[in-house]
Each structure stands twice: as C-alpha cells, then as structure tokens.
Design a protein around this motif. Structure first.
Motif, PDB file in Angstrom:
ATOM      1  N   ALA A  36      30.254   4.103  67.477  1.00  0.00           N
ATOM      2  CA  ALA A  36      30.794   3.075  66.584  1.00  0.00           C
ATOM      3  C   ALA A  36      32.299   2.967  66.804  1.00  0.00           C
ATOM      4  O   ALA A  36      33.023   3.967  66.710  1.00  0.00           O
ATOM      5  N   ALA A  41      34.416   1.997  61.475  1.00  0.00           N
ATOM      6  CA  ALA A  41      33.441   2.731  62.301  1.00  0.00           C
ATOM      7  C   ALA A  41      32.835   3.910  61.548  1.00  0.00           C
ATOM      8  O   ALA A  41      31.627   4.158  61.613  1.00  0.00           O
ATOM      9  N   THR A  58      32.768   8.189  66.685  1.00  0.00           N
ATOM     10  CA  THR A  58      33.577   7.091  66.151  1.00  0.00           C
ATOM     11  C   THR A  58      34.996   7.095  66.694  1.00  0.00           C
ATOM     12  O   THR A  58      35.567   8.149  66.992  1.00  0.00           O
ATOM     13  N   ASP A  60      38.487   4.437  65.760  1.00  0.00           N
ATOM     14  CA  ASP A  60      38.967   3.221  65.106  1.00  0.00           C
ATOM     15  C   ASP A  60      40.328   2.785  65.654  1.00  0.00           C
ATOM     16  O   ASP A  60      41.152   2.205  64.943  1.00  0.00           O
TER      17      ASP A  60
END
Length: 320
Positions: A36, A41, A58, A60
């Motif tokens: 993600a 995320a 994740t 971001d």
C-alpha cells in the motif's frame, strides 16, 4: 507457504473492490502480501487483513502524489526484492498495466495482462485471458522469471479470509527517473453517485441508437434503477453525446460486470472487445440483424425508447 505481492489500489486509505478481488485470487497461489503506497496507506491494513493479507507493506512518501507512476514502480520493486514472491498481482487499469510492465522489465520477468482467472500449476501460475475480442479463452504462464500479472476487475468474488495483516514499513529508494514527470495540478472528477465503470457489477450502455445527448437520460434512468454504471459506445462518444471516460470498447475501457445491458448498440467488434467477458449480456435493438445479438444471453428486438422506460418502470415498481 510462498508469498504473492498484491499492489493495493486505494483512495486515501479506502481500498477499492478490485484489490479485494486480487486478494481472493492471490490466496489460490500463496500467502498475499499487500503493498500500500501513498497517503492513507497505513489505514488500509485492517481491510486488507480481513481479506487475507498476511502482511501489509506501507510507504506514504510524498513522491507517490507528486510524480507519475515511476515512484510506485520503485516501491513495488523494493517490495519485490524484499519478499521474493512467486507472483505479483496488479489491477488492470491504465496505471496498473504501466506499473506492471515497468516492473517486469526491471525484474527480467514475463508479464500477462488482463487476466480473468488464476490458478496454481505444476510449472507456475496459470492465467486465463480472453483473446480475439473474447471469442476465445486462453490459458498461459510466463516462461521466464516471476510472473507479473494484471487482472481485470470483476474477475473474482470478494471473499473475506481473516489473516494477520501485520503492518511493516517499506523502505524505498527513489531513482533519478522517479522525479521525471511532476503532477502540476489536479481537477477532482465530478461525482455522479454511480459506481466506477470498470468496477460496477451492472453496466447499462447506450450507443448510436440513443440518437443524441438529450436522450441519454433514458439510459441513465435505467442505470440508476439498477444501481449501475453508465457506459457508451465509441459512436456515441465520438458524436459528443457522452464523456469519453464512459466509453466501453477496445479504445475505451474494458468491463466485465455480472450484467451488461446494451441499448441501441449494433455490436461492432471494437465495442465487443470491451464487454464480451460480461457474465450476462442483454441487448435492446430495433435491428434484428444487429451483430450484438450474436453474443447476448437475452435479446429484445424493439425501439429502446419504448423498451427501456418500461424496463425502468418495472424495476422501480418491484423495488417499491
């Protein structure tokens, strides 16, 4: 068990349905590891875990929003190298296919696009695709490297399967190419309140037979009665009757809903290429010889301006 990378398609942490479908398919061939990226995320983890993700990687970083495509490829490559997956799954959108192609090139792997089904084979992951405007179904696998596969929306059911969904930060080093194309502005798409065309379970499309932009509300009314997305043929779009973003076909969007209703569409090969994998197809056309009737499950020979309003009325009555 071997791990399968799944690139998450989300909007500010809200996971879109095609990603949940990917998780269903990923579980057939291994343990899903979701990737993600971007704002929100971390907020995707609970939903992804509920649908089978054993881990959620994740990041971001602001680069995902500020630049096009390449930062996401850099991140997916970092996940690829960290996980050593048996396959990488991406949603078959325009951006998704570009990301998948770039990753496959970097990894020296084969790529399969627009798959409609996946299964584990003795010699690797086997993907089913529709070929020659969906006239044939093919089964194939890559012969080199880790398969990178894009999957069409609505190809699999969303099946919850609770897993750990453990969140892990994904370290990403961005290459020089990541900042090559900057996003300078964004214009939010006006919401119609209808489902996204490529994700919708039901699509109602209008074509040349609608005979003008002023008549498309007839198509929209039927779509709204069914909770459906609205599509259009290339002829309708080229005539300026409906936005290009709603075009279904070879040069538009490919859809594969549970129900596709074609109204006033002749069924040229260009249009068929974008909707022929729909589970159930209904056509309404006053020309009994229209090519669209060759592939439908149900056909109505009649004037759409008489048939569609009656159908809309009957649906609304039954809902009431």
């Amino acid at each position: 068990m071997a791990e399968v990378l799944v690139l998450v398609d989300h909007v500010d942490g809200a996971v879109r349905k095609p990603t949940l479908e990917l998780l269903t398919l990923a579980r057939r061939i291994g343990d899903p590891v979701a990737v993600a990226l971007g704002a929100g995320a971390g907020a995707t983890a609970s939903v992804l875990g509920e649908h089978g993700a054993v881990r959620v990687l994740t990041s971001d970083a602001p680069e995902f929003a500020e630049y096009l495509v390449v930062p996401k490829v850099d991140a997916l490559q970092a996940a690829f190298e960290a996980v050593s997956p048996v396959a990488v799954l991406v949603v078959s959108s325009a951006e998704g296919k570009e990301i998948a192609a770039r990753l496959a090139l970097r990894a020296g792997s084969g790529i399969i696009t627009d798959a409609t089904d996946l299964e584990a084979g003795e010699e690797g992951v086997v993907a089913t695709q529709a070929a020659f405007a969906a006239s044939y179904a093919t089964r194939s696998r890559v012969s080199r490297g880790v398969p990178v596969i894009t999957v069409k929306p609505n190809s699999a059911p969303v099946e919850p399967a609770p897993a750990a969904g453990a969140v892990e930060a994904l370290p990403v080093s961005f290459g020089a190419a990541a900042t090559g194309t900057r996003v300078t502005s964004r214009t939010p798409r006006e919401s119609t309140g209808r489902p996204e065309l490529t994700e919708a379970a039901i699509v109602v499309s209008g074509g040349r037979g609608v005979n003008g932009a002023e008549n498309f509300p007839v198509i929209e009314a039927l779509a709204d009665s069914l909770g459906a997305a609205v599509g259009a043929s290339r002829a309708a779009v080229d005539a300026g009757w409906y936005p290009h973003t709603s075009q279904v076909g070879q040069t538009g969007k490919s859809v594969s809903p549970q129900l596709y209703i074609a109204s006033g569409i002749s069924g040229a090969i260009q249009h068929r290429a974008g909707m022929q994998t729909s589970k159930t197809i209904v056509a309404i056309n006053k020309d009994a010889e229209a090519p669209i009737f060759e592939l439908v499950d149900y056909g109505v020979v009649g004037d759409l301006f008489a048939v569609v309003p009656q159908l809309t009325e009957e649906i609304n009555a039954r809902k009431g």
